[in-house]
Structure formats: C-alpha cells, structure tokens
Design an enzyme around this catalytic site. Structure first.
Site, PDB file in Angstrom:
ATOM      1  N   GLN A  89       1.045  -0.988   0.084  1.00 12.51           N
ATOM      2  CA  GLN A  89       0.112   0.117   0.167  1.00 12.51           C
ATOM      3  C   GLN A  89       0.652   1.317  -0.186  1.00 12.51           C
ATOM      4  OE1 GLN A  89      -3.014  -0.119  -0.188  1.00 12.51           O
ATOM      5  NE2 GLN A  89      -3.719   1.464   0.133  1.00 12.51           N
ATOM      6  N   GLU A  90       1.470   1.045   0.912  1.00 12.34           N
ATOM      7  CA  GLU A  90       2.762   3.109   0.523  1.00 12.34           C
ATOM      8  C   GLU A  90       3.578   2.982  -0.524  1.00 12.34           C
ATOM      9  OE1 GLU A  90       3.260   4.764   3.034  1.00 12.34           O
ATOM     10  OE2 GLU A  90       1.904   3.853   4.665  1.00 12.34           O
ATOM     11  N   SER A  91       4.751   1.870  -0.479  1.00 13.07           N
ATOM     12  CA  SER A  91       5.645   1.920  -1.466  1.00 13.07           C
ATOM     13  C   SER A  91       5.417   1.316  -3.022  1.00 13.07           C
ATOM     14  CB  SER A  91       6.892   1.988  -1.110  1.00 13.07           C
ATOM     15  OG  SER A  91       7.107   0.088  -1.046  1.00 13.07           O
TER      16      SER A  91
END
Length: 789
Positions: free
Chosen positions: A663-665
């Site tokens: 989700q983040e990177s």
C-alpha cells in the site's frame, strides 16, 4: 451576451476534490510519512460517485475464446484459458535470436535510461563496440534513446543509424526514432529520406500511424507545405487524423500555404477542445498572429476547461483578462467573470472574507456562487453557525443551484469530520432529496445510511442500506451496504436467514473485498443457526463476476511478445505495452506479459503497476480462479527472507508487513514521497533516526532508508511500536500510521462502537478509512495466496 453558470459545469471529480475539507495534518502524522498533501486534503471528505470503479471494473466482460489448460485445472479444480498456439516463423526466430544475443545488455541499458550518467553511457558504448549484430544494434538503440532524453539529438541520430547498420530486429525503431532525432537536430532531409519509405519497409510497425505527421513536420521544416498537406490528406478520416499533433501539423501546413481560414478552424478546435495539450498554447499564439480573435464565449469556454483541469492559476488569469479586455461584454458579464475568478482563488487558498465582500452583487446564479464562497470561508473558520445560515439562504433563494449542491456536500463533509453526526446526516439527506442525480448522491446517500446506523436509528439505516444497493448498484459503497445490512438482520432483527443471504451475496460478488472477509467471519458464527429464507428484492441486482478468463500460458512465438522482451533489453520501456497490444488489442494476456517482462528483472513495482492498469477484477475473483503467476505479481514478496526475519524478531505478522508495503510504496525501495517519506515502508527521516539510535546504529543518514534491509529493520520496529501503543489493535495502529495519533485518539474516545469494523467504518477521513481497509484486505490476500488460508 449573458454568461450563465450552466455554461460552466465543472467535472464531478474536480468539484469533489475542490470541495475537500483541508484539515491541518496532525503534527504526529508528520513524524511518520504521508503520501502527498493533495491526498491528505481529499482524504478529509467521503468519496463521491466517481468512486464507483469497483463494480464497473468487476463486471467487465472481456472476450474469451481460449480453451482451458488441463494441467492448471487439475491443480486447482478450476479452468484456465490457454493462449492460442502460434507457430514459429522466420521473423519470430530472428527476434528470439536477437533477444538472446542482447540479454546481458538489459541491466546496463536500464541503468542508462534511469540515470544517463557518464559511467552509464560509457558502459553501454563499450558493450556496443565489443559486440556485433543484434546485440550491438540493441546497445546503439539504448544509446540513441538516452541521447534523445538528454536532447542530444545529433548524437541520438548517429546512434540510431549505427543500430540500423548493425542489426534489423528493431530496425523500425531505429528508423523512426532516428528520423525524429534528425528532425530535432535540424536535419529535415535525413528525416524525409527515412520516413518516405517507412511504411513500405516496415508495414507492421507500431509507428506506421505516426509516420504521416512526422513526415509532414519534416516537410514543413523545409518550408514545403504542399507536400506536408499531401501526406496528411492521404490519411484523413483515419484514427490518426483525430490526434492533436496531426491536427496541429495540418493547421501549420495550411497556415504556411496561406489557407488561413482552415488553419484558424483547426487551431480553434485545438485551443478549445484540447486546452491542456502542449499544442494548445501554440494554437492560441498562431490565432493571434493571424489576427483571428476568439469570441468572448470561446475565451470563457477555454478558461472553464482550464478550471476543470485544475489549472486554477491559468483559469483565473483568463477570466480576469477577458473581464478586463473585451469591450463587448455587459457589466453583468464582467461581474460574473470576477466571481468565477474568485472561485479559482478559493481553490488556490488565497481568497479572504474581504475579497468576497468586494465582489459585485448580481441577480443570477453567480449570486449563488458568491454565497457558496462565503459558506466555504465560514467552514474554513470553523464558524458552523454562519456556515449554516448561508446554506439556508442558498436553499431558500437558489433551491436548484448547483452551488447549493456543492454547499450541502461540503457541509456534510465538514460535520462528518467534526463528529457532528446529526448535522452531517442532515446535509447529506438534503443533497440526495434535492439532487437525486448528483454525482455526489451515491456517497451522500451512503453516509446518511451509515450515520443513521451510528445514531442507532436502525429501521432508517436498514431502509437506506437496501435503497443504496438498489439505487446505486455500480457504486463502491455497495459492499459496505451489503455487510452492514446483514449485520442489522443479524444483530437487531435477529433474522439470521436474511443475514446469511446478504453475507453470501457479498462473498460471491466481492469475494476478496474487505467487507466479504468480514462477512465470512460472521457466516462462520451464524450459519449453523440460520434457517433458509428467500432473498429479498434488494439482492436481485447483485451478481458474481462470470466469464472472466485469464491465462499464464503465453504464445511464445508471437512476434510482438518477443519484440517487447527485446525492447526491455534496450531500455525502451515506454513501447513495451503498445507493442504487446499491436497484434491483437483485445488479447487477454498482454498485461500479464508486460508484468512478467518487468518481474523477470526484479522490477516488482513496474510489474504490479502493469497488472493494476489492466483493471482485472482481482478482488471479485476467487483465488483459485486466477493463475498463481498472476497473484505472485499482484501480491509480490520481494525481500521476503529479510522481511520475515524482521517480523519474527518484532513479533509482527509478516503478511501484515507485506500488505503495508504494497500500500505504501508498491515495493519500490527508492520511493520518496512529496511528504519526505522514504523507502519500502515510507519512513520519515526523523522516525528512522530515532529508531536507529535506539538500535545502536551509528552515523545514521537519511539515504540509509533507501536500503531495503535498513528500511525493513527500522520500519517493522516502528510498526511493532505502533501496534503495541494501541494495545495490539492493528486497525488503530494502521490508522495512526496514516493520519497521526491525535485524530485516532479522538475517534477512539468518541466511543459507542460495537466492534472494530464499526470503528473503521466511522473513520471520517476517506484516505485513512480506505487505507486501513486495504491493508487488512491485502493481509488476508497474502494469507490466502501463500498459506492457503
């Protein structure tokens, strides 16, 4: 002339973004990460109708003509398609040989395209000089491509010429890109020589539709308008003629030949129809040069288009220029333009109460707009009483104005974030009642339903949730409506049979969604007690995805597939997808093939993004119905040994860590966000430094966060600390990871939640709510894919 706001209908997505509550980010959030300030501001309000992509994509029905692959059917008990067999040809063998010959070039070429450093250039030049044939040709193409990116067009032209002389597997790329470089370098005759016979030499090339425009530009560079018009006229009526660069070139050719009327028509079409294209400003300049003025209505149309494209500064400039310079306008027109420009200032956060007070008093819908501006400024000041007074004036004086629609949606969002459920519900309900076809209606209707639930008006909530499912079946709110309606049947009405119907419909149609996972948990509790009953009419429009066929068996002799792999060796990544789609744009394997090309070199982020672009409804398909090769790309596990070791050390679920990183990177170790967050787990430098100090790491530098090993070690510990801080409640920790501690504590302290899913559903920041749901969903997907659970 009279300008009315009916001429100036902003796009729904633009309006929703503009209407977002600009919440000040909690100071604690800045110690973590966060993506972009734009994302945070839009997170402050609920999604609107534009968020209906889940259902629409989930129910797409692509063509399927492939046969099942028995081996995969035996392994999974399901049927998969198999790519149609393609016989080897002389061309496919030639391309395969070129791919094999140049395979060792790929890491150097990719580095050159990414960095274009002196060392990277030197390495690829050495490779080109030390190899022959196709390997050398691919290297020269990589050099030409890099030189083009660096605007060294003469060097690029020479490199492409050397590529064409060394091999022929990518000779259409060497020729076309070489001609482009020649034209940019001022060598128009060279470009004409290459392009004049291009279609005959390369009839199946990707670039054939682009050749007439490129050749016409070369003729124009030689002041030969007649030949430019000749080559362009030959393809009039084809899809290529609709492209803005084609129309711009044709306009220039007509202008050069003295046909100013036709040139003006074409320029005007570009300026008004493609306002943010690079050619638009050229079109305006040429219209002025030909002394062909735009009408006031046309100038305003262009300004409106800039506004809708979120080019607020440019839009304001055009509104004010038109107001000031066009003597044909009435005073009413000028007043309206002044108010339109003020809306741009509002979006740019540079509008004050004083500015609004000095706006002209009008008698048309621009007066509603002025009231809306006042309401937004009152909202920004947290002056709820004044905000409500102004919205009441809008309702009384302008009951059908779209600015009332905007104000009600904005007011609902404001009260939702402030935790005033009753007033939020009122605003949303009034919007749906007055504007049932609004693009905000699905979102507003759902929020009214949910707030009724939270206010424990369960009969109203039940009615509204069933309405949601029936009125807006394509909306992204439907899975939530199915789940919470089932909960009402289970918890309040004690009708376990109907609860079972809703949970089963949810699981069948949105099988991998966050809500379906919650629904299956409830089914496990009630199924033994539920008595079968007929499903209600509300479920009639809910259907599982059917007829979707995927294949992991690629047609290895397909020339476009082999050529796409060869393009990756030469670092021409932007051409991989178009090349794969060239043979059959409806093929069902091109997205997987593109992703596999990237994955083969460890480019997990690009592979994942390629599969996302394909819009395959992964979250509506059973895990067993999708080839494992797809899942390994969509839910990758790079750095898995390091990740699991760090997770075990900290006592954190490794699948949760993987879900968060996705989700983040998207597993890009070099990711740096606009909010100054770094690496796989998007750590803020101050957070990384603090944890590094506690771990005894000396000489910490921010750049160390771009090292996957360091980022994982520090990031997993940070996640562990956050989970521990919230007593082991993962959802609280994830919300804090996204929004910061202060709002999370406030939402927890509001109390009155039956369980954690109800707390998550009540998160007022859309970004944070969807962030938490996505990571929990992704964690369960990782478990299902890799552990069979």
């Amino acid at each position: 002339m009279k300008f009315g706001l009916t001429m100036w209908r902003m796009s729904a997505a633009t309006v929703a973004c503009c209407a977002a509550l600009c919440c000040a980010a909690d100071a604690a959030a800045q110690t973590r990460k966060k993506h972009t300030t734009a994302a945070k501001s839009s997170a402050s309000h609920p999604p609107h109708a534009a968020a209906s992509s889940h259902k629409s994509s989930a129910h797409a029905q692509p063509r399927s003509s492939h046969k099942a692959a028995p081996s995969r059917a035996a392994a999974h008990g399901k049927h998969y398609t198999k790519a149609p067999a393609v016989a080897a040809t002389a061309e496919s063998r030639r391309l395969s040989s070129a791919f094999t010959a140049s395979s060792q070039l790929r890491p150097m070429a990719q580095q050159l395209a990414a960095t274009r450093s002196a060392a990277a250039y030197s390495g690829v030049r050495s490779y080109a000089a030390s190899h022959t044939g196709e390997a050398s040709a691919a290297a020269y193409i990589a050099l030409g491509h890099a030189a083009q990116l660096d605007h060294n067009y003469s060097d690029a032209q020479r490199a492409y010429a050397q590529a064409a002389a060394s091999g022929d597997a990518l000779d259409d790329y060497a020729d076309y890109l070489g001609a482009q470089s020649a034209l940019q370098a001022g060598h128009a005759n060279d470009a004409i020589q290459i392009l004049s016979g291009f279609t005959q030499k390369h009839p199946n090339s990707l670039f054939v539709p682009n050749v007439p425009t490129a050749l016409a530009n070369a003729y124009l560079a030689n002041n030969d308008a007649a030949d430019a018009i000749r080559v362009l006229s030959a393809v009039q009526g084809t899809p290529a003629a609709n492209k803005v660069d084609f129309r711009s070139t044709l306009a220039r050719a007509n202008q050069m030949r003295g046909n100013t009327a036709e040139a003006a028509r074409l320029y005007r079409g570009i300026y008004l129809g493609d306002p943010i294209a690079p050619e638009a400003q050229t079109a305006r300049t040429q219209l002025q040069a030909m002394n062909v003025p735009l009408t006031a209505a046309e100038s305003k149309q262009h300004a409106d288009a800039l506004y809708n494209a979120k080019q607020y500064t440019l839009a304001a400039q055009e509104y004010r220029a038109l107001q000031k310079n066009d003597a044909s306008l009435s005073q009413a027109d000028r007043d309206a333009l002044e108010i339109y420009a003020a809306v741009c200032d509002l979006r740019l956060k540079r509008l004050s109460h004083s500015d609004v007070s000095h706006l002209p008093v009008t008698g048309d819908d621009s007066a509603a707009l002025k009231l809306y501006l006042d309401s937004e400024l009152a909202r920004n000041d947290n002056d709820f009483a004044q905000h409500d007074i102004i919205v009441s004036q809008l309702e009384q004086q302008y009951p059908h104005s779209r600015w009332l629609e905007e104000a009600l949606y904005s007011g609902g969002n404001m009260y939702l974030v402030k935790g005033d459920m009753a007033n939020a519900e009122s605003n949303y309900e009034r919007l749906v009642d007055r504007f049932p076809r609004s693009t905000y209606a699905p979102s507003s209707h759902w929020h009214a339903a949910w707030l009724s639930y939270r206010l424990r008006r369960f009969s109203d909530a039940a009615r509204l949730m069933d309405e949601q499912i029936q009125r807006y079946p394509a909306g992204s709110e439907v899975p939530g409506a199915l789940y919470w309606r089932a909960r009402l049947y289970e918890d309040v009405e004690h009708n376990l049979g109907q609860a079972e119907n809703y949970y089963q419909a949810l699981s069948a149609s949105y099988i991998n969604s966050y809500y379906a996972m919650l629904g299956r948990q409830r089914l496990a509790v009630i199924q033994s007690q539920a008595q079968s009953v007929p499903p209600p009419a509300a479920l009639a429009g809910i259907h599982p995805v059917e007829g979707y066929r995927l294949t992991a068996d690629l047609p290895e002799n397909d020339v476009h597939l082999i050529k796409a792999r060869l393009l990756a060796n030469a670092s021409l990544n932007e051409y991989i997808r178009p090349e794969l789609q060239l043979g059959d744009p409806n093929n069902e394997w091109s997205a997987f093939a593109e992703a596999q090309i990237y994955q083969s070199f460890g480019e997990n982020t690009r592979a994942l993004q390629a599969m996302k672009r394909a819009k395959i409804p992964f979250f509506s398909l059973p895990v067993s119905n999708v080839p494992m090769e797809y899942w390994q790309i969509v839910f990758p596990r790079p750095y898995w040994s390091q990740l699991t070791a760090d997770a075990q050390e900290q006592g954190v679920d490794p699948y949760l860590v993987a879900a968060l990183i996705r989700q983040e990177s998207e597993f890009n170790p070099g990711a740096v966000s606009h909010a100054n967050a770094y690496g796989l787990m998007q750590l803020i430098p101050s957070t990384g430094k603090a944890i590094a100090k506690r771990r005894g790491m000396r000489h910490f530098q921010t750049s160390m966060l771009l090292d996957p090993s360091t980022n994982l070690a520090l990031g997993v510990e940070d996640l562990h600390n956050s989970i521990a801080k919230y007593g082991g409640q993962v959802e609280y920790a994830l919300a804090s990871y996204n929004a910061g501690d202060t709002p999370i504590r406030r939402w927890i302290n509001m109390g009155g939640y039956k369980d954690i899913p109800e707390w998550v559903e009540s998160i007022p920041y859309t970004e944070t709510r969807e962030y938490v749901q996505a990571i929990i969903r992704n964690r369960e997907m990782y478990r299902a894919i890799y552990s069979g659970r």
